[in-house]
Design an enzyme around this catalytic site. Structure first.
Site, PDB file in Angstrom:
ATOM      1  N   TYR A 164     -13.081  -5.199  20.347  1.00 58.66           N
ATOM      2  CA  TYR A 164     -11.672  -5.038  19.994  1.00 58.66           C
ATOM      3  C   TYR A 164     -11.481  -3.918  18.971  1.00 58.66           C
ATOM      4  O   TYR A 164     -10.664  -3.010  19.166  1.00 58.66           O
ATOM      5  CB  TYR A 164     -11.082  -6.360  19.451  1.00 58.66           C
ATOM      6  CG  TYR A 164      -9.877  -6.085  18.612  1.00 58.66           C
ATOM      7  CD1 TYR A 164      -8.715  -5.601  19.196  1.00 58.66           C
ATOM      8  CD2 TYR A 164      -9.929  -6.205  17.223  1.00 58.66           C
ATOM      9  CE1 TYR A 164      -7.619  -5.256  18.425  1.00 58.66           C
ATOM     10  CE2 TYR A 164      -8.846  -5.866  16.444  1.00 58.66           C
ATOM     11  CZ  TYR A 164      -7.687  -5.395  17.055  1.00 58.66           C
ATOM     12  OH  TYR A 164      -6.620  -5.035  16.284  1.00 58.66           O
TER      13      TYR A 164
ATOM     14  N   ASP B 137      -6.367  -7.728  21.207  1.00 53.83           N
ATOM     15  CA  ASP B 137      -6.540  -8.585  20.030  1.00 53.83           C
ATOM     16  C   ASP B 137      -5.960  -9.973  20.339  1.00 53.83           C
ATOM     17  O   ASP B 137      -5.560 -10.246  21.483  1.00 53.83           O
ATOM     18  CB  ASP B 137      -5.873  -7.957  18.793  1.00 53.83           C
ATOM     19  CG  ASP B 137      -4.360  -7.962  18.878  1.00 53.83           C
ATOM     20  OD1 ASP B 137      -3.811  -8.246  19.972  1.00 53.83           O
ATOM     21  OD2 ASP B 137      -3.702  -7.711  17.850  1.00 53.83           O
TER      22      ASP B 137
ATOM     23  N   GLU C 117      -8.890  -2.622  10.117  1.00 51.26           N
ATOM     24  CA  GLU C 117      -9.348  -3.571  11.139  1.00 51.26           C
ATOM     25  C   GLU C 117     -10.363  -4.552  10.549  1.00 51.26           C
ATOM     26  O   GLU C 117     -10.321  -5.744  10.831  1.00 51.26           O
ATOM     27  CB  GLU C 117      -9.986  -2.829  12.325  1.00 51.26           C
ATOM     28  CG  GLU C 117      -9.007  -2.076  13.197  1.00 51.26           C
ATOM     29  CD  GLU C 117      -7.951  -2.973  13.808  1.00 51.26           C
ATOM     30  OE1 GLU C 117      -8.222  -4.173  13.985  1.00 51.26           O
ATOM     31  OE2 GLU C 117      -6.839  -2.487  14.082  1.00 51.26           O
TER      32      GLU C 117
END
Ligand code: SF4
Length: 332
Positions: free
Chosen positions: A99, A117, A16
């Site tokens: 997120y 996202d 991520e």
């Protein structure tokens, strides 16, 4: 994506962070290198900053790298090296926003939390016909509320992955594949032919142009370098003597600049000058030019240090300097 389907929070977190401002095609190789070199988060926490920055070189947005190290060390020191499980603890790690915290909670621990996202934002803005500028707090709030209502509480991770994949592969930014989209019948954008309009975004700010002249003083296989400070781009990366100007110059013009003339030594060898590849940052376009001045005697300059070629190759430099450095080192 090698991390897809993984339940390992360290792998999900790392991917991520890498993908926050990097495309999957580029990020995958970095992810694999990091996992190989640092199999556990404590290996990353115990690593030397310089090595990690060097491994990050090429990904840009180095704040992510600083946050990565900070978060890894917090996990080592405050959570006994075990990635935290609660959403509050996860979002408390540096560099993790709502997120990423939702993605880790959902994909690693199957928590019933909606992951929103950029892909999901686009799908929901089109599907519900959200007319607000999508990058405002109000619109984000609205999308998050809708996403939470839609979430499949029985299989939240599978649902999150599915809607993210739908955005990435079907409801694409430029040419959405509405003909094969399972949401087509109820989609507001499809019905009103607003796919090209939604989601609405704030107009982009005009980028600022900056011009960096690098002066690489070279003594045999040594170069004079310094670490960039904070408060500007490329914090903590290395550079040569750097002079910011308002435009680019020819080599002859550069050699007349007083700040550069002071480094010219009598009988110095051939000076070379080269334009560097322009580097695009979020709000700035950086134009670079490098002047290499081989010198006869090492000079001392406050804040600078001489490094040998093999040390230079281990330091992280801004992307626009790397090709020049690689070439220069190969000629020694
Ligand atoms: Fe996106 Fe088209 Fe599907 Fe609507 S129908 S969600 S615009 S791909």
């Amino acid at each position: 994506m090698p991390w897809k389907g993984s339940r390992n929070p360290y792998h999900i977190w790392l991917s991520e962070i890498i993908l926050q401002q990097t495309r999957v095609a580029q990020g995958t190789a970095y992810f694999n290198r990091f996992i190989e070199r640092f199999p556990a988060i404590t290996d990353l926490a115990n690593a030397n900053d310089e090595e990690v920055f060097k491994m990050w070189e090429g990904l840009g947005y180095y704040n992510r790298c600083r946050n990565l190290l900070h978060a890894a060390r917090k996990v080592r020191d405050e959570f006994n090296g075990i990635f935290p499980k609660s959403y509050e603890d996860i979002i408390g790690l540096k560099g993790i926003g709502p997120y990423s915290a939702a993605a880790i909670s959902s994909f690693a621990y199957d928590f019933p939390i909606a992951v929103v996202d950029g892909n999901v934002l686009r799908v929901l803005a089109r599907y519900f016909g959200i007319r607000e500028q999508i990058d405002t707090r109000e619109a984000l709030q609205m999308v998050n509320e809708k996403a939470a209502i839609l979430l499949d509480m029985q299989e939240p991770a599978a649902y999150n992955q599915a809607i993210m994949d739908l955005g990435a592969t079907v409801c694409r930014p430029k040419i959405p594949l509405c003909d094969i989209c399972p949401l087509q019948q109820k989609c507001f954008a499809f019905k009103h032919e607003l796919q090209a309009v939604l989601p609405l975004k704030k107009p982009k700010l005009k980028k600022r142009n900056r011009y960096f002249i690098y002066v690489a003083l070279q003594y045999k296989d040594n170069f004079l370098v310094q670490k960039r400070g904070s408060g500007d781009v490329w914090e903590n990366l290395w550079q040569f003597i750097t002079i910011e100007t308002d435009e680019m110059f020819t080599k002859e013009q550069l050699l007349k600049v007083p700040k550069i003339r002071e480094y010219l030594q009598p009988g110095h060898a051939q000076v070379t000058s080269q334009l560097l590849k322009t580097q695009q940052l979020t709000h700035q376009t950086i134009h670079g030019q490098i002047l290499c001045l081989p010198i006869q005697n090492k000079i001392k300059l406050a804040g600078f240090t001489w490094k040998k070629a093999e040390e230079i190759s281990k330091l992280a430099f801004p992307g626009l300097l790397r090709p020049w450095i690689l070439h220069q080192l190969s000629t020694l």
